[in-house]
Design a protein around this motif. Structure first.
Motif, PDB file in Angstrom:
ATOM      1  N   GLN A 132       0.932  -1.142   0.061  1.00  0.00           N
ATOM      2  CA  GLN A 132      -0.035   0.041  -0.062  1.00  0.00           C
ATOM      3  C   GLN A 132       0.935   1.099  -0.111  1.00  0.00           C
ATOM      4  O   GLN A 132       2.108   1.181   0.543  1.00  0.00           O
ATOM      5  CB  GLN A 132      -0.825  -0.090   1.271  1.00  0.00           C
ATOM      6  CG  GLN A 132      -1.620   1.045   1.308  1.00  0.00           C
ATOM      7  CD  GLN A 132      -2.507   1.090   2.606  1.00  0.00           C
ATOM      8  OE1 GLN A 132      -2.872   0.008   3.174  1.00  0.00           O
ATOM      9  NE2 GLN A 132      -3.009   2.201   3.253  1.00  0.00           N
ATOM     10  N   ILE A 133       0.463   2.248  -0.785  1.00  0.00           N
ATOM     11  CA  ILE A 133       1.463   3.601  -0.964  1.00  0.00           C
ATOM     12  C   ILE A 133       0.695   4.571  -0.005  1.00  0.00           C
ATOM     13  O   ILE A 133      -0.448   4.820   0.187  1.00  0.00           O
ATOM     14  CB  ILE A 133       1.561   3.962  -2.360  1.00  0.00           C
ATOM     15  CG1 ILE A 133       2.217   2.872  -3.136  1.00  0.00           C
ATOM     16  CG2 ILE A 133       2.450   5.216  -2.342  1.00  0.00           C
ATOM     17  CD1 ILE A 133       3.455   2.126  -2.589  1.00  0.00           C
ATOM     18  N   GLY A 134       1.692   5.422   0.760  1.00  0.00           N
ATOM     19  CA  GLY A 134       1.180   6.267   1.466  1.00  0.00           C
ATOM     20  C   GLY A 134       0.676   7.463   0.931  1.00  0.00           C
ATOM     21  O   GLY A 134       1.180   8.722   1.322  1.00  0.00           O
ATOM     22  N   LEU A 135      -0.260   7.557   0.039  1.00  0.00           N
ATOM     23  CA  LEU A 135      -0.832   8.751  -0.610  1.00  0.00           C
ATOM     24  C   LEU A 135      -1.865   9.193   0.358  1.00  0.00           C
ATOM     25  O   LEU A 135      -3.033   8.950  -0.222  1.00  0.00           O
ATOM     26  CB  LEU A 135      -1.229   8.352  -1.885  1.00  0.00           C
ATOM     27  CG  LEU A 135      -0.164   8.005  -3.041  1.00  0.00           C
ATOM     28  CD1 LEU A 135      -0.596   7.467  -4.292  1.00  0.00           C
ATOM     29  CD2 LEU A 135       0.522   9.421  -3.536  1.00  0.00           C
ATOM     30  N   THR A 136      -1.684   9.571   1.409  1.00  0.00           N
ATOM     31  CA  THR A 136      -2.373   9.693   2.672  1.00  0.00           C
ATOM     32  C   THR A 136      -3.634  10.388   2.539  1.00  0.00           C
ATOM     33  O   THR A 136      -4.817  10.027   2.872  1.00  0.00           O
ATOM     34  CB  THR A 136      -1.676  10.304   3.768  1.00  0.00           C
ATOM     35  OG1 THR A 136      -0.206   9.710   3.872  1.00  0.00           O
ATOM     36  CG2 THR A 136      -2.240   9.932   5.187  1.00  0.00           C
TER      37      THR A 136
END
Length: 341
Positions: A132-136
């Motif tokens: 999962q990518i932290g494109l918060t």
């Protein structure tokens, strides 16, 4: 802060990287989560480990191991790891963790360049699906509201979007100056901030944008990359003007504006407060609680818990790479005729 029974039964996770974003955003969210159990933190810096050790003790979390690298974390036995590490470090760590069979939440951007992102090619489909990518800030309710306005056509179609993203002032602090000048060696602000913005736009408009033109400006000598950069893109149903800026002593406001025949929506880039003015209707203001960082990092932790429970990564590694591709292509176009255009 002591663990609840639910937390003790939750998946075991670790935080690797105790810099600003790790210590002030990821760590509090992990400690607040009832669905994740923080069992370890790690950083190569003894000073950072000492600071976090004091904070954990103050929170009553003497059970959290304080380690120095990812290998020690993996040896401790965890179900997932949060990587709050610089983008030039993240790919190797993410690949190592995914190959070890655990879930990964990796800070954006996924790499400092498309070429560096090739490191992820060694992963198989199952391993990629566990990153999962932290494109918060994709998780913010303001974006949900904007997505509904755009989908329903309330703002009209086509739209003009202006995104002015400014951060990291040249404030005279030597440590901060070193951090920013070092980061610029790994790409202009569009590489680091564009990860968020281009992911938002793709999510809002249902597809990637095409770059029409770009520009770049370096405001002081000696910087490794332009500190002001922007361009014009075409998305499905929208023309988008973007500009990204770092490292000037005074920064313009950070704002996203969506304007069309149906009205105007203005998103404050700091708070994510949303103002909507539709033709013939009263102005509406949407303020979401708690503060932006708390609500978004908490929602992100929920998504990570869902991934650990067998759900899908949101945003995915492919989402992160897509945002990086747009960022790098804009940077290449902007700098192809020299730094200042």
């Amino acid at each position: 802060m002591t663990e609840s029974a639910a937390q003790r039964a939750a998946p075991r996770v670790a935080l690797v990287g105790l810099g600003a974003i790790g210590s002030t955003a990821h760590l509090p969210a992990l400690l607040r989560s009832s669905r994740l159990r923080l069992v370890a933190v790690a950083d190569p810096s003894p000073e950072r480990r000492a600071v976090i050790g004091t904070e954990l003790a103050r929170a009553g979390r003497d059970d959290v191991a304080i380690l120095d690298d990812l290998e020690a974390v993996l040896a401790a036995g965890v179900d997932g790891v949060v990587l709050a590490t610089p983008p030039w470090v993240t790919p190797d760590l993410a690949v190592r963790a995914a190959q070890a069979g655990i879930a990964v939440l990796a800070e954006k951007p996924v790499a400092p360049s498309i070429e560096d992102a090739d490191r992820y090619r060694v992963l198989d489909a199952d391993q990629r699906a566990r990153i999962q990518i932290g494109l918060t800030y994709r998780h913010d309710p303001a974006l949900d509201k904007l997505r509904t306005l755009i989908k329903d056509g309330a703002l009209g179609r086509p739209l003009l979007v202006r995104a002015s993203i400014y951060d990291e002032p040249a404030d005279g602090d030597p440590a901060h100056d070193r951090l920013i000048t070092e980061t610029l060696k790994h790409g202009s602000p569009v590489i680091h901030e564009g990860a968020h913005v281009f992911d938002w736009l793709t999510s809002l408009f249902g597809g990637p944008g095409e770059i029409d033109d770009a520009w770049a400006l370096t405001t002081r000598p000696g910087l490794a990359a332009p500190n002001l950069i922007g361009g014009r893109l075409t998305y499905p149903g929208a023309t988008v003007l973007v500009e990204f800026g770092w490292y000037t002593p005074i920064l313009p406001g950070c704002v996203l504006i969506f304007v069309g025949d149906g009205g105007l929506a203005t998103l404050d880039g700091g708070s994510f407060g949303l103002t909507v003015e539709l033709a013939g209707r009263p102005l509406q203001r949407y303020e979401f609680q708690p503060d932006r960082a708390t609500r978004c990092f908490d929602r992100q932790a929920v998504r990570f818990a869902d991934l650990l429970a067998g759900g899908r990564a949101e945003p995915s590694l492919d989402d992160g790479i897509a945002a990086l591709i747009t960022s790098q292509r804009l940077q290449q176009l902007a700098t192809s005729a020299g730094t200042n255009r």
